[in-house]
Design a protein around this motif. Structure first.
Motif, PDB file in Angstrom:
ATOM      1  N   ALA A 101      44.445  50.026  29.679  1.00  0.00           N
ATOM      2  CA  ALA A 101      44.476  49.089  28.553  1.00  0.00           C
ATOM      3  C   ALA A 101      44.932  47.700  29.026  1.00  0.00           C
ATOM      4  O   ALA A 101      44.399  46.677  28.604  1.00  0.00           O
ATOM      5  CB  ALA A 101      45.413  49.614  27.458  1.00  0.00           C
ATOM      6  N   ASP A 102      45.925  47.673  29.915  1.00  0.00           N
ATOM      7  CA  ASP A 102      46.417  46.380  30.417  1.00  0.00           C
ATOM      8  C   ASP A 102      45.340  45.651  31.208  1.00  0.00           C
ATOM      9  O   ASP A 102      45.176  44.439  31.095  1.00  0.00           O
ATOM     10  CB  ASP A 102      47.638  46.587  31.339  1.00  0.00           C
ATOM     11  N   VAL A 103      44.601  46.408  32.023  1.00  0.00           N
ATOM     12  CA  VAL A 103      43.594  45.785  32.892  1.00  0.00           C
ATOM     13  C   VAL A 103      42.404  45.285  32.076  1.00  0.00           C
ATOM     14  O   VAL A 103      41.838  44.234  32.350  1.00  0.00           O
ATOM     15  CB  VAL A 103      43.120  46.795  33.973  1.00  0.00           C
ATOM     16  N   LEU A 104      42.035  46.040  31.036  1.00  0.00           N
ATOM     17  CA  LEU A 104      40.871  45.630  30.236  1.00  0.00           C
ATOM     18  C   LEU A 104      41.209  44.490  29.274  1.00  0.00           C
ATOM     19  O   LEU A 104      40.340  44.010  28.554  1.00  0.00           O
ATOM     20  CB  LEU A 104      40.295  46.832  29.471  1.00  0.00           C
ATOM     21  N   GLU A 105      42.462  44.072  29.262  1.00  0.00           N
ATOM     22  CA  GLU A 105      42.935  42.903  28.503  1.00  0.00           C
ATOM     23  C   GLU A 105      42.303  42.758  27.124  1.00  0.00           C
ATOM     24  O   GLU A 105      42.706  43.397  26.188  1.00  0.00           O
ATOM     25  CB  GLU A 105      42.725  41.629  29.332  1.00  0.00           C
ATOM     26  N   ASP A 106      41.260  41.907  27.031  1.00  0.00           N
ATOM     27  CA  ASP A 106      40.728  41.574  25.695  1.00  0.00           C
ATOM     28  C   ASP A 106      39.916  42.697  25.075  1.00  0.00           C
ATOM     29  O   ASP A 106      39.685  42.700  23.886  1.00  0.00           O
ATOM     30  CB  ASP A 106      39.828  40.330  25.780  1.00  0.00           C
ATOM     31  N   SER A 107      39.450  43.627  25.903  1.00  0.00           N
ATOM     32  CA  SER A 107      38.532  44.611  25.336  1.00  0.00           C
ATOM     33  C   SER A 107      39.226  45.949  25.134  1.00  0.00           C
ATOM     34  O   SER A 107      38.773  46.968  25.617  1.00  0.00           O
ATOM     35  CB  SER A 107      37.314  44.756  26.241  1.00  0.00           C
ATOM     36  N   ALA A 164      49.517  45.519  43.442  1.00  0.00           N
ATOM     37  CA  ALA A 164      48.647  44.532  44.096  1.00  0.00           C
ATOM     38  C   ALA A 164      47.891  43.697  43.065  1.00  0.00           C
ATOM     39  O   ALA A 164      47.817  42.464  43.159  1.00  0.00           O
ATOM     40  CB  ALA A 164      47.664  45.245  45.025  1.00  0.00           C
ATOM     41  N   TYR A 165      47.343  44.374  42.066  1.00  0.00           N
ATOM     42  CA  TYR A 165      46.538  43.660  41.057  1.00  0.00           C
ATOM     43  C   TYR A 165      47.414  42.751  40.196  1.00  0.00           C
ATOM     44  O   TYR A 165      47.060  41.625  39.885  1.00  0.00           O
ATOM     45  CB  TYR A 165      45.783  44.683  40.199  1.00  0.00           C
ATOM     46  N   ASN A 166      48.595  43.265  39.816  1.00  0.00           N
ATOM     47  CA  ASN A 166      49.505  42.462  38.981  1.00  0.00           C
ATOM     48  C   ASN A 166      49.971  41.213  39.713  1.00  0.00           C
ATOM     49  O   ASN A 166      50.164  40.156  39.121  1.00  0.00           O
ATOM     50  CB  ASN A 166      50.733  43.284  38.556  1.00  0.00           C
ATOM     51  N   ASN A 167      50.182  41.374  41.021  1.00  0.00           N
ATOM     52  CA  ASN A 167      50.574  40.251  41.854  1.00  0.00           C
ATOM     53  C   ASN A 167      49.550  39.138  41.813  1.00  0.00           C
ATOM     54  O   ASN A 167      49.857  37.962  41.601  1.00  0.00           O
ATOM     55  CB  ASN A 167      50.663  40.730  43.313  1.00  0.00           C
ATOM     56  N   LEU A 168      48.307  39.561  42.016  1.00  0.00           N
ATOM     57  CA  LEU A 168      47.187  38.632  42.012  1.00  0.00           C
ATOM     58  C   LEU A 168      47.086  37.949  40.651  1.00  0.00           C
ATOM     59  O   LEU A 168      46.953  36.722  40.546  1.00  0.00           O
ATOM     60  CB  LEU A 168      45.924  39.459  42.281  1.00  0.00           C
ATOM     61  N   LYS A 169      47.186  38.771  39.608  1.00  0.00           N
ATOM     62  CA  LYS A 169      47.065  38.257  38.241  1.00  0.00           C
ATOM     63  C   LYS A 169      48.197  37.265  37.955  1.00  0.00           C
ATOM     64  O   LYS A 169      47.985  36.202  37.366  1.00  0.00           O
ATOM     65  CB  LYS A 169      47.148  39.444  37.273  1.00  0.00           C
ATOM     66  N   GLY A 170      49.404  37.620  38.416  1.00  0.00           N
ATOM     67  CA  GLY A 170      50.573  36.752  38.198  1.00  0.00           C
ATOM     68  C   GLY A 170      50.409  35.408  38.882  1.00  0.00           C
ATOM     69  O   GLY A 170      50.664  34.353  38.282  1.00  0.00           O
ATOM     70  N   ASN A 171      49.959  35.438  40.140  1.00  0.00           N
ATOM     71  CA  ASN A 171      49.767  34.184  40.876  1.00  0.00           C
ATOM     72  C   ASN A 171      48.721  33.303  40.213  1.00  0.00           C
ATOM     73  O   ASN A 171      48.877  32.084  40.134  1.00  0.00           O
ATOM     74  CB  ASN A 171      49.334  34.472  42.328  1.00  0.00           C
ATOM     75  N   SER A 179      40.888  33.664  41.723  1.00  0.00           N
ATOM     76  CA  SER A 179      40.002  34.032  40.627  1.00  0.00           C
ATOM     77  C   SER A 179      38.882  34.949  41.135  1.00  0.00           C
ATOM     78  O   SER A 179      38.554  35.960  40.512  1.00  0.00           O
ATOM     79  CB  SER A 179      39.431  32.746  40.026  1.00  0.00           C
ATOM     80  N   THR A 180      38.327  34.633  42.299  1.00  0.00           N
ATOM     81  CA  THR A 180      37.277  35.470  42.897  1.00  0.00           C
ATOM     82  C   THR A 180      37.851  36.838  43.273  1.00  0.00           C
ATOM     83  O   THR A 180      37.237  37.873  43.008  1.00  0.00           O
ATOM     84  CB  THR A 180      36.722  34.797  44.174  1.00  0.00           C
ATOM     85  N   ASP A 181      39.045  36.834  43.880  1.00  0.00           N
ATOM     86  CA  ASP A 181      39.696  38.098  44.257  1.00  0.00           C
ATOM     87  C   ASP A 181      39.893  38.997  43.043  1.00  0.00           C
ATOM     88  O   ASP A 181      39.663  40.200  43.099  1.00  0.00           O
ATOM     89  CB  ASP A 181      41.078  37.823  44.879  1.00  0.00           C
ATOM     90  N   LYS A 182      40.352  38.386  41.969  1.00  0.00           N
ATOM     91  CA  LYS A 182      40.627  39.175  40.766  1.00  0.00           C
ATOM     92  C   LYS A 182      39.325  39.801  40.256  1.00  0.00           C
ATOM     93  O   LYS A 182      39.281  40.985  39.922  1.00  0.00           O
ATOM     94  CB  LYS A 182      41.263  38.293  39.690  1.00  0.00           C
ATOM     95  N   GLY A 185      36.351  45.567  39.040  1.00  0.00           N
ATOM     96  CA  GLY A 185      35.405  46.690  38.915  1.00  0.00           C
ATOM     97  C   GLY A 185      35.900  47.962  39.584  1.00  0.00           C
ATOM     98  O   GLY A 185      36.017  49.015  38.944  1.00  0.00           O
ATOM     99  N   PRO A 186      36.226  47.875  40.898  1.00  0.00           N
ATOM    100  CA  PRO A 186      36.721  49.077  41.581  1.00  0.00           C
ATOM    101  C   PRO A 186      37.993  49.642  40.943  1.00  0.00           C
ATOM    102  O   PRO A 186      38.166  50.859  40.889  1.00  0.00           O
ATOM    103  CB  PRO A 186      37.022  48.570  42.996  1.00  0.00           C
ATOM    104  N   LEU A 187      38.856  48.765  40.442  1.00  0.00           N
ATOM    105  CA  LEU A 187      40.107  49.244  39.831  1.00  0.00           C
ATOM    106  C   LEU A 187      39.806  50.033  38.562  1.00  0.00           C
ATOM    107  O   LEU A 187      40.341  51.123  38.345  1.00  0.00           O
ATOM    108  CB  LEU A 187      41.039  48.062  39.520  1.00  0.00           C
ATOM    109  N   VAL A 188      38.918  49.499  37.719  1.00  0.00           N
ATOM    110  CA  VAL A 188      38.570  50.214  36.476  1.00  0.00           C
ATOM    111  C   VAL A 188      37.917  51.554  36.814  1.00  0.00           C
ATOM    112  O   VAL A 188      38.214  52.573  36.196  1.00  0.00           O
ATOM    113  CB  VAL A 188      37.655  49.351  35.565  1.00  0.00           C
ATOM    114  N   ARG A 189      37.045  51.547  37.833  1.00  0.00           N
ATOM    115  CA  ARG A 189      36.419  52.825  38.236  1.00  0.00           C
ATOM    116  C   ARG A 189      37.472  53.824  38.707  1.00  0.00           C
ATOM    117  O   ARG A 189      37.451  54.994  38.342  1.00  0.00           O
ATOM    118  CB  ARG A 189      35.383  52.588  39.345  1.00  0.00           C
ATOM    119  N   TRP A 190      38.398  53.351  39.521  1.00  0.00           N
ATOM    120  CA  TRP A 190      39.475  54.224  40.015  1.00  0.00           C
ATOM    121  C   TRP A 190      40.275  54.800  38.842  1.00  0.00           C
ATOM    122  O   TRP A 190      40.594  55.991  38.808  1.00  0.00           O
ATOM    123  CB  TRP A 190      40.403  53.444  40.963  1.00  0.00           C
TER     124      TRP A 190
END
Length: 384
Positions: A83-89, A144-151, A271-274, A279-284
Motif C-alpha cells: 500500500a505504501d509503495v503504490l502511493e496514490d493507487s 533501499a527503496y525508502n532511502n531513495l524515495k526520501g532523498n 527519479s529514474t532510479d525510483k 516495477g520489480p519491487l511491486v512484483r516481488w
C-alpha cells in the motif's frame, strides 16, 4: 458478491465426523443456508497426517500458535508496504493481494504437496525459514527503496516552498547576474508584494554604490517577488543591514553553474532510479505476499488439525470447513453454530450464554467455542 455484506474475515472451523464427514459438512451447510445465507461455505480438506503422542500434540499446539502470530505479522507487513509503495493507487492494492474466498480455498488445496505425512516431521522449520526470509528481504528492500524515495522528496522539497527557502537554481539565469567582476556583485532579494513599491523607490539609495536601474523582477510566488540588484562589493554588508529594516530579505546565493547542473542531474538520477525499482519491487511484493499468505493458511490448517485431534480424540475423524460470514448476520451465525455443536462440550453450556456473543474462556487469547475455531482476518491493511 455484494461487497456491502461480505466480510474480509473467514472462520475456519471443524466438527467431528458424524456417520461420515460428508454428513457433518451437509449439516453445517444446510443450517447456515437455511437462514438466508448466513455465510458462504466451502470444505477445507486437510490431508491425513500421522499423529504422535498427546504430549507431542500439546507441544505442537503451542509452537503453532507462535508461528501463526509470526506469519500473520509478515503477511500484514508485506500488504501494508504494498500500500505504501503504490502511493496514490491504494484502490489497486486489493487487486494485488490475493485474499478472496475462492482463492483462499484454492491456494490451500493446491499446496498440499507442502507436507510429508507425519506431524512430527512437518516442516515447521521450512515454513518459518521461508517466511523469515521474506521478512528479512522485505526489510532490506524497503530500506533501499525508502532511502531513495526520501532523498528524492528532500530534493523536491528544496525546489518547492517559499522564495525564502526554496532552491533558486531552476529560476535564475546567467544573464541575471554580473559575474567575474572584481568590484561588482549581484544580490538576490526577496521583496514582499505589499512592499514592492517601497523597493522600487528605495533600493538605489539603501547603500552607497548601488548600480541605478539594476533591479528586475525575476520570479514571483504568491507573496513575494524575487528581484536582483547589482552593487559594489564593499557596500554589501551595509545594503543587507538596511534592506532588513524594510523587510527586504537578501538571499545567500552564489551563482554556480556546475553546482546547479549537479543538483539537476542528481534529481533526474534519483527519479529514474525510483521508476526503475518500482516495477520489480511491486512484483516481488505480489509474489511474496502470495507465498506468505499460503504459508499462513498452512499454519491455520495445521492448527485446526492439531486442535481437532486434541479435542475430538482419535482416530482422526473431523471435517474442517471455511466460512465467510455475512457482516449483518454474524451474531445469528454464532447462534446457529452453537446450537449445532453445543453437545460437543458438556461445559460449554455453562460457559457460553448463546445469546451473548462473547469469548467464553480465554484459552491462549483464542475465543472459545464448543467447536474448533480460528479466525482468518483478511483485512490486512490499515489505511492511515
Amino acid at each position: 458478491q455484494d461487497k456491502g455484506t461480505k466480510m474480509t474475515e473467514f472462520w475456519l472451523i471443524s466438527a467431528p465426523g458424524e456417520k461420515t464427514c460428508q454428513q457433518t459438512w451437509e449439516k453445517l451447510h444446510a443450517a447456515t443456508t437455511k437462514h438466508n445465507n448466513l455465510s458462504t461455505n466451502s470444505k477445507f480438506n486437510i490431508p491425513d497426517l500421522k499423529v504422535g503422542t498427546l504430549d507431542v500434540l500439546v507441544g505442537l499446539s503451542d509452537e503453532l500458535a507462535k508461528l501463526d502470530a509470526f506469519v500473520e505479522s509478515v503477511v500484514k507487513k508485506v500488504a501494508q508496504y504494498m500500500a505504501d509503495v503504490l502511493e496514490d493507487s491504494k484502490d489497486k492494492v486489493q487487486e494485488n493481494l490475493l485474499a478472496n474466498g475462492g482463492l483462499l480455498e484454492q491456494q490451500w488445496q493446491a499446496e498440499h504437496k507442502f507436507y510429508s505425512s507425519s506431524l512430527d516431521t512437518i516442516p515447521f522449520l521450512f515454513i518459518f525459514k521461508g517466511v523469515n526470509q521474506i521478512d528479512n528481504d522485505l526489510k532490506a528492500r524497503a530500506s533501499a527503496y525508502n532511502n531513495l524515495k526520501g532523498n528524492l522528496q528532500n530534493l523536491e522539497r528544496k525546489n518547492a516552498g517559499s522564495l525564502l527557502t526554496r532552491s533558486l537554481a531552476d529560476i535564475v539565469k546567467k544573464e541575471d547576474f554580473v559575474l567575474d567582476s572584481e568590484y561588482l556583485v549581484t544580490l538576490l532579494v526577496i521583496v514582499p508584494k505589499l512592499n514592492y513599491n517601497d523597493w522600487v523607490k528605495q533600493y538605489e539609495t539603501l547603500a552607497e554604490m548601488v548600480v541605478p536601474r539594476s533591479s528586475n523582477v525575476l520570479f514571483e510566488d504568491q507573496d513575494s517577488y524575487l528581484c536582483n540588484v547589482t552593487l559594489f562589493r564593499k557596500a554589501v554588508d551595509d545594503f543587507k543591514h538596511k534592506a532588513r529594516e524594510y523587510k527586504f530579505m537578501v538571499r545567500d546565493f552564489q551563482y554556480n553553474e556546475e553546482e546547479m547542473k549537479a543538483d539537476k542531474e542528481e534529481m533526474n538520477r534519483l527519479s529514474t532510479d525510483k521508476k526503475k525499482q518500482f516495477g520489480p519491487l511491486v512484483r516481488w511484493l505480489k509474489v511474496n505476499f502470495s507465498e506468505a499468505f499460503i504459508a499462513w493458511i498452512h499454519v491455520k490448517a495445521l492448527r485446526v488439525f492439531v486442535e481437532s485431534v486434541l479435542r475430538y480424540g482419535l482416530p482422526v475423524n473431523f471435517q474442517a470447513m471455511l466460512l465467510q460470514p455475512n457482516k449483518k448476520t454474524m451474531k445469528k451465525l454464532r447462534e446457529v453454530l452453537y446450537d449445532l455443536y453445543k453437545h460437543l462440550d458438556s461445559s460449554a453450556a455453562a460457559i457460553i450464554d448463546a445469546t451473548m456473543d462473547i469469548p467464553g474462556l480465554n484459552l491462549s487469547q483464542q475465543e472459545y467455542y464448543p467447536y474448533v475455531y480460528y479466525k482468518i482476518d483478511c483485512n490486512l491493511l490499515e489505511f492511515k
